[in-house]
Structures are given as C-alpha cells and as structure tokens.
Scaffold this motif. Structure first.
Motif, PDB file in Angstrom:
ATOM      1  N   PRO A 173      56.311  35.669  39.714  1.00 16.41           N
ATOM      2  CA  PRO A 173      56.445  36.674  40.777  1.00 16.41           C
ATOM      3  C   PRO A 173      55.244  37.616  40.818  1.00 16.41           C
ATOM      4  O   PRO A 173      54.759  38.066  39.781  1.00 16.41           O
ATOM      5  CB  PRO A 173      57.724  37.422  40.385  1.00 16.41           C
ATOM      6  N   ARG A 174      54.782  37.899  42.010  1.00 18.04           N
ATOM      7  CA  ARG A 174      53.670  38.841  42.171  1.00 18.04           C
ATOM      8  C   ARG A 174      54.208  40.268  42.113  1.00 18.04           C
ATOM      9  O   ARG A 174      55.196  40.607  42.764  1.00 18.04           O
ATOM     10  CB  ARG A 174      52.947  38.585  43.486  1.00 18.04           C
ATOM     11  N   TYR A 175      53.541  41.105  41.340  1.00 18.97           N
ATOM     12  CA  TYR A 175      53.940  42.504  41.174  1.00 18.97           C
ATOM     13  C   TYR A 175      53.939  43.196  42.537  1.00 18.97           C
ATOM     14  O   TYR A 175      52.929  43.183  43.249  1.00 18.97           O
ATOM     15  CB  TYR A 175      52.968  43.184  40.221  1.00 18.97           C
ATOM     16  N   PRO A 176      55.066  43.811  42.952  1.00 10.50           N
ATOM     17  CA  PRO A 176      55.162  44.333  44.322  1.00 10.50           C
ATOM     18  C   PRO A 176      54.725  45.782  44.481  1.00 10.50           C
ATOM     19  O   PRO A 176      54.766  46.305  45.597  1.00 10.50           O
ATOM     20  CB  PRO A 176      56.657  44.194  44.613  1.00 10.50           C
ATOM     21  N   PHE A 177      54.336  46.415  43.376  1.00 12.38           N
ATOM     22  CA  PHE A 177      53.981  47.822  43.442  1.00 12.38           C
ATOM     23  C   PHE A 177      52.459  47.991  43.315  1.00 12.38           C
ATOM     24  O   PHE A 177      51.746  47.058  42.957  1.00 12.38           O
ATOM     25  CB  PHE A 177      54.700  48.610  42.350  1.00 12.38           C
ATOM     26  N   ALA A 178      51.980  49.181  43.592  1.00 15.50           N
ATOM     27  CA  ALA A 178      50.546  49.445  43.544  1.00 15.50           C
ATOM     28  C   ALA A 178      50.027  49.377  42.101  1.00 15.50           C
ATOM     29  O   ALA A 178      50.749  49.707  41.145  1.00 15.50           O
ATOM     30  CB  ALA A 178      50.248  50.826  44.135  1.00 15.50           C
ATOM     31  N   VAL A 179      48.775  48.932  41.954  1.00 16.59           N
ATOM     32  CA  VAL A 179      48.119  48.917  40.645  1.00 16.59           C
ATOM     33  C   VAL A 179      46.752  49.588  40.771  1.00 16.59           C
ATOM     34  O   VAL A 179      46.154  49.634  41.851  1.00 16.59           O
ATOM     35  CB  VAL A 179      47.946  47.485  40.094  1.00 16.59           C
ATOM     36  N   ASP A 180      46.277  50.087  39.637  1.00 23.56           N
ATOM     37  CA  ASP A 180      44.968  50.731  39.563  1.00 23.56           C
ATOM     38  C   ASP A 180      43.946  49.666  39.181  1.00 23.56           C
ATOM     39  O   ASP A 180      43.918  49.199  38.033  1.00 23.56           O
ATOM     40  CB  ASP A 180      45.021  51.848  38.514  1.00 23.56           C
ATOM     41  N   GLN A 181      43.102  49.264  40.128  1.00 20.74           N
ATOM     42  CA  GLN A 181      42.186  48.147  39.894  1.00 20.74           C
ATOM     43  C   GLN A 181      41.142  48.476  38.823  1.00 20.74           C
ATOM     44  O   GLN A 181      40.676  47.572  38.119  1.00 20.74           O
ATOM     45  CB  GLN A 181      41.505  47.747  41.200  1.00 20.74           C
ATOM     46  N   THR A 182      40.783  49.743  38.677  1.00 21.67           N
ATOM     47  CA  THR A 182      39.843  50.108  37.610  1.00 21.67           C
ATOM     48  C   THR A 182      40.470  49.855  36.247  1.00 21.67           C
ATOM     49  O   THR A 182      39.843  49.274  35.344  1.00 21.67           O
ATOM     50  CB  THR A 182      39.440  51.586  37.749  1.00 21.67           C
ATOM     51  N   LEU A 183      41.719  50.267  36.096  1.00 18.34           N
ATOM     52  CA  LEU A 183      42.425  50.003  34.834  1.00 18.34           C
ATOM     53  C   LEU A 183      42.646  48.508  34.628  1.00 18.34           C
ATOM     54  O   LEU A 183      42.582  48.015  33.497  1.00 18.34           O
ATOM     55  CB  LEU A 183      43.768  50.739  34.818  1.00 18.34           C
ATOM     56  N   VAL A 184      42.905  47.792  35.707  1.00 20.29           N
ATOM     57  CA  VAL A 184      43.102  46.349  35.591  1.00 20.29           C
ATOM     58  C   VAL A 184      41.864  45.697  34.997  1.00 20.29           C
ATOM     59  O   VAL A 184      41.951  44.842  34.097  1.00 20.29           O
ATOM     60  CB  VAL A 184      43.438  45.735  36.969  1.00 20.29           C
ATOM     61  N   ALA A 185      40.690  46.069  35.467  1.00 26.63           N
ATOM     62  CA  ALA A 185      39.450  45.493  34.943  1.00 26.63           C
ATOM     63  C   ALA A 185      39.274  45.818  33.464  1.00 26.63           C
ATOM     64  O   ALA A 185      38.862  44.965  32.658  1.00 26.63           O
ATOM     65  CB  ALA A 185      38.262  46.000  35.749  1.00 26.63           C
ATOM     66  N   GLN A 186      39.604  47.032  33.071  1.00 29.46           N
ATOM     67  CA  GLN A 186      39.503  47.408  31.659  1.00 29.46           C
ATOM     68  C   GLN A 186      40.517  46.621  30.828  1.00 29.46           C
ATOM     69  O   GLN A 186      40.215  46.154  29.724  1.00 29.46           O
ATOM     70  CB  GLN A 186      39.739  48.910  31.511  1.00 29.46           C
ATOM     71  N   GLY A 187      41.709  46.494  31.372  1.00 31.04           N
ATOM     72  CA  GLY A 187      42.751  45.771  30.652  1.00 31.04           C
ATOM     73  C   GLY A 187      42.442  44.306  30.475  1.00 31.04           C
ATOM     74  O   GLY A 187      42.791  43.702  29.454  1.00 31.04           O
ATOM     75  N   ARG A 188      41.791  43.708  31.471  1.00 29.25           N
ATOM     76  CA  ARG A 188      41.415  42.300  31.373  1.00 29.25           C
ATOM     77  C   ARG A 188      40.506  42.080  30.160  1.00 29.25           C
ATOM     78  O   ARG A 188      40.665  41.092  29.424  1.00 29.25           O
ATOM     79  CB  ARG A 188      40.729  41.849  32.651  1.00 29.25           C
ATOM     80  N   ALA A 189      39.567  42.977  29.940  1.00 27.00           N
ATOM     81  CA  ALA A 189      38.667  42.860  28.794  1.00 27.00           C
ATOM     82  C   ALA A 189      39.417  43.027  27.470  1.00 27.00           C
ATOM     83  O   ALA A 189      39.131  42.333  26.485  1.00 27.00           O
ATOM     84  CB  ALA A 189      37.549  43.897  28.911  1.00 27.00           C
TER      85      ALA A 189
END
Length: 581
Positions: free
Chosen positions: A323-339
């Motif tokens: 399932p795709r997350y239906p709420f807003a996400v912070d893309q800057t944090l997403v990039a940091q989290g990916r690393a």
C-alpha cells in the motif's frame, strides 16, 4: 434444510455491546496497491472459497449467542472482521466464504479474513488489502463454542433453532437427525477449543497459527471413525504471532515466521496454502486403503480442500501490491532516511537484512532472499518445530520424503504427509471420492500415481516442510531464528516483531527495556511514530508484554535492537523513509 443463500443477504440486528462503543465508523477509502490490484481482484479475494467448512450456513444464520442474541447480529464486527463493501447486504464479512449446493451451503474462512485491515488517521479510514487483520480470532472461536454448547443444553432453544433450519414444523425424524449432527459437530469442535485456547488469550491481530494447524490435523483428523479424534495430540496454542502481510509473500524464498518452509514457486505455494486450509476448518480424514499405490492412504476421499480456489487465491496474492502511504511526507527527511537505511546494520541500517536481493531459484519466477537469523526476539514459536504427535491412521504409511511413519512423529512431518498426499492425489480426486470403487485400481492409474509420487520427491516440493532432523535442529539451537522480510508497505503492518509485541516503528528503534510494556490494539494510527496510536477508541484490547527476562513467554518485546543508537534526528529521517517503501 430450508435456509438458503437468500438469508445471507438479510440485515441482522444490533451490534454487540461487549467492548465499549466505538465512534461512528469512518467510510474506508481505497489505497493504491498497484495497477494489478483491481476492484474485481479485490472482490474475488474477499469471497473466494478455498475449501474451509466451518459450519453449515443454515446453522450459522439460525445460531444465537449464549445470551440469546443472533450470533451474526453485527456481521462479526465485534471480533474485528470487516464488512464486505462489494457485497453490502451480505451478512458474511470479508474472508468468509459460501460454497456448496442450495440447501447444503457451508460457511468457511479464507486468507482474506486474517489478512485485511483498516487504519484510521487524520479523520479518515483506509482499507489495507493483504494487511494483518485486527481480528480477535480467539474470542470468535470461544464464543462460537459457547453458543453451540448453550444451544445443545437448552431444549427450548434447540426447538427454535430447528424451526429456523428445517422449517415449521420440522419433522420429528429430521429434528432428531439435526440434533445428532450438531452434537457431533460440537463434540469435535469443543474438543479442540477446550484444549487449545490459552490464558492469557492471543488478543486481536494475533494467533498461534502453527500450533492450531497441528492441533486441527493431528487432534481431529487422524483418529478412528466416526469422530476421528486423538485428544492427546491437542496442546495449548500459546506461541502467538501476528498475521503477516501478504504483498510480496509469493516472492519470498522462505516462509513461515521461523522460515522453515521453502517458497517461491506455485507447487510450494500450493503446499503452503493447503496446510493453511487443513488447519482452518477443512473437512479432512485420510483413509488407509491398500489399493492406493505407494501411499496406501486415500487423502482425498474426505477432503474439502478446493484446489482450484487455492490456486486462484495464490494468483490473487501475487497481484496485491504494497500500500502507498496516503499522508504527506517530508522529502528532505526521506532522502536522509534512505541513506541511513542503506547503512550497515551495526550503524543502524536496515538494507543488509531487509533490502531486495535475489533469493533461491525454485522455478521460473524470481524470488527475494529471506534471511533467517536470531536477533534476540521471542523464542516460543521456534520450539513448535520439535513437537511430536501420535500418527493415528497414518502409522506405517509412507512419509513425505521416503520411509514410513512411526507411531509418533514430529507434527510437522504428519502435516507434510497430509499435504503431499493430498497434492499427489488431487488429479485423481473424482475417482478416489467415488463410493464403492476406486478407479485407481485400474492398471494405468497406478503408473500415473507412481509418476506423480516420483515427481513430488523432487527438490521443488521437498522443502515445503522440514524433514524431522531439520525440525529438531531448529528447536535445539539456542535462541530463535526468524525470517527478515523485504519492508515494502511496512508502515501499514503494526504491531511489529513476529509476535506483534512492539506497537510502532519508533518504539522498535528503542532498546527493549524502553519499549511499552503494554499497549492497546486497534485501527487508530499514529503517523509520527508509524504504528498503533496510544489511544484506541472503543477497545478494551490491551497486549501486555514481557521483557528480555522472559524471552520464551510468547509475548516478549525483547530483541532486534538495530537502530537504537541513532540520534533522534536520524530516527525521524529513517521513519520518514520507511513510510515511502
């Protein structure tokens, strides 16, 4: 029986008052679960028959609770089962199937009952197909037992029941026959319920599936007729685990939480799913018969498994996307989290165990590696692999990978024999189920059966259930090893760890001693902590866990202390990234 399919379209009475009243249910939206997961696929998944036979439909519709209310009064919502939006007038919830001819229809359960959930956040609700259910299976089983017991103990109640099932007035002979049928059903059902259900209970969203499958097969199916019981084979099912999520399940190269079963092709999938339906109310009684080549047992003469339905359900399972997350996400944090996710596990990363990597090749389809390792989590389920049981009618007959079954065998070996025998004989089921003769006695059929047995001994099937030495080794190994799955859709699958002992991903990033010792279970969702909200309106369901001092409790929150040394900012970034998988 007078009861028909029409009755299943009737509305039933008021909702249960067992738990505190919940707020008015929110209309659940549909999540994006990939282009292959269509409305037609969803509707099929919700109702597809796999051969489970819980109870005749006429009985269930006529049954009352021990307190006199209709058992189906709220479509089982009081146990956490979900309404079927594609059949809004149906009494049966998602995952409850109806099969059989008019007047003889049976209600059963399918994988959708335990693998469909709803979450609620920010004033909205979302249906998660293939997600672990919040259903309270133990309460459902126990209440059904009490309801039928009360029915048989009250002649006036049985008279009312007989009128609903048979018509008014029922013929005395028909009523007497119905009473005998209900008594036999209850004798078998009460035997497993009274011996299996643990204290404290599993609670919503959890059950000891492996032990219940072992209990069902070895305790209710392998004894002598007419009741087929071996009560001594039934043990308390006190190693609860949470329901796994189904998306990508077909791609794992191992399955079951302890990872004891090979996975990754349709033959192995059929073995996996057949074992499940044998444990969830299938009618199954193997019959020794020396005319059956090699096996000496007729595994399909009394076997309600719907092989076509099982294969179709596996096809549907392959279509369910995360399932795709239906709420807003912070893309800057997403990039940091990916690393952070990509780091070595010793540095708080996850990819080493949970990233997509090629798995074992077991056919024509790609698999993903499912690492099996001990990370300090609860050990109770692993110990089930060494459990033994009396072989009953299977004693002296062929074991799944050669040799003969002794008077007592590992329960997983007996399950393997039942599954393998059923799969081998499924192509000949029509002949084997005929009364009075077996077409397999014809010369051409033994050759076909011999070829089928030889094919089943190939590596494609032999890993479906562990050989006795593998089971014993797993149970004898200090600690407890469980599978590590790819984490797509992980945001929607709380609570966490294999036994559901940690409510949120944020709590999982804390040392075990700092995780909640108890928490409420329900659909209210915390978008910050990523998991179960601390407050669950309208529920009394609370899971009380143990720490590392009692790792074998079945409820221990111990283990998997990866990421616990990350900074608060790193944890926030990692959680944000996990929402996007």
């Amino acid at each position: 029986m007078r009861q028909s399919l029409i009755a299943l379209g009737l509305a039933v009475g008021a909702a249960s008052c067992t738990p505190p009243p919940r707020p008015v249910p929110l209309e659940a939206g549909t999540l994006d679960q990939g282009p292959a997961w269509t409305e037609a696929a969803r509707a099929d998944f919700y109702t597809r028959d796999q051969g489970s036979q819980l109870m005749p439909a006429a009985w269930l519709m006529a049954l009352q609770d021990a307190d006199g209310q209709p058992f189906m009064r709220d479509r089982l919502a009081r146990y956490g089962y979900l309404p079927n939006r594609d059949a809004p007038t149906s009494v049966l919830p998602v995952g409850f199937s109806l099969a059989g001819p008019p007047g003889g229809q049976m209600v059963g359960m399918s994988c959708a009952a335990c693998h469909t959930r709803e979450i609620e956040a920010e004033g909205r609700a979302w249906r998660v197909d293939g997600g672990p259910a919040f259903a309270d299976f133990q309460s459902f089983l126990a209440d059904l037992d009490r309801a039928v017991g009360a029915l048989l103990a009250n002649p006036a109640a049985f008279d009312t029941f007989a009128v609903a099932v048979l018509g008014n007035p029922p013929a005395p002979a028909d009523k007497a026959a119905l009473q005998q049928q209900v008594e036999r059903w209850y004798r078998r059902y009460h035997t497993i319920i009274a011996r299996s259900l643990p204290t404290p209970p599993w609670g919503p969203g959890r059950l000891d599936a492996v032990a219940m499958i072992f209990n069902r097969l070895t305790g209710l199916d392998l004894g002598p007729p007419p009741d087929y019981l071996i009560p001594a084979n039934i043990r308390v099912a006190d190693a609860p685990v949470r329901y796994p999520f189904l998306w990508n399940a077909a791609k794992q190269d191992k399955t079951q939480w302890p990872g004891f079963a090979d996975n990754g092709n349709d033959v192995l999938a059929l073995a996996r799913n057949l074992g499940e339906v044998l444990g969830v109310f299938a009618t199954f009684h193997p019959v020794p018969d020396p005319r059956i080549p090699l096996l000496g047992v007729n595994y399909v003469a009394q076997n309600s498994a719907n092989f076509d339905g099982l294969l179709k359900l596996e096809d549907l399972l392959k279509r369910i996307g995360p399932p795709r997350y239906p709420f807003a996400v912070d893309q800057t944090l997403v990039a940091q989290g990916r690393a952070i996710f990509a780091r070595d596990p010793a540095q708080g990363g996850c990819a080493g165990c949970h990233d997509i990597k090629p798995g074992a090749f077991r056919g024509f389809e790609e698999t993903w590696a499912t690492p099996i390792q001990d990370v300090g989590t609860d050990s109770r389920e692993v110990n089930l692999l060494a459990r033994t049981a009396q072989s009953g009618v299977l004693e002296g007959h062929m074991a799944p990978l050669g040799g003969t079954l002794k008077a007592e065998e590992p329960a997983v070996q007996l399950l393997g024999a039942a599954v393998f025998g059923s799969i081998l004989q499924a192509p000949f089921a029509t002949d084997l189920q005929r009364q009075g003769k077996l077409a397999l006695a014809a010369p051409r059929d033994p050759r076909r059966m011999t070829a089928a047995v030889a094919a089943a001994k190939a590596p494609s099937l032999e890993g479906a259930y562990p050989a006795p030495q593998r089971a014993e080794a797993a149970a004898a190994t200090p600690g407890a090893a469980y599978e590590a799955r790819v984490m797509q859709g992980i945001w929607a699958t709380a609570p966490y760890l294999h036994n559901g002992s940690v409510p949120t991903l944020a709590d999982l990033l804390k040392p075990a001693a700092a995780r909640p010792a108890e928490f409420s279970i329900g659909p209210a969702y915390d978008t910050t902590a990523v998991g179960l909200a601390r407050v669950q309106p309208g529920t009394m369901a609370v899971l009380r866990t143990t720490g590392c001092e009692d790792r074998d409790s079945g409820n221990s929150r111990c283990g998997h202390e990866f990421g616990t040394t990350l900074t608060d900012d790193e944890k926030r970034a990692l959680l944000e990234y996990l929402k996007t998988l």
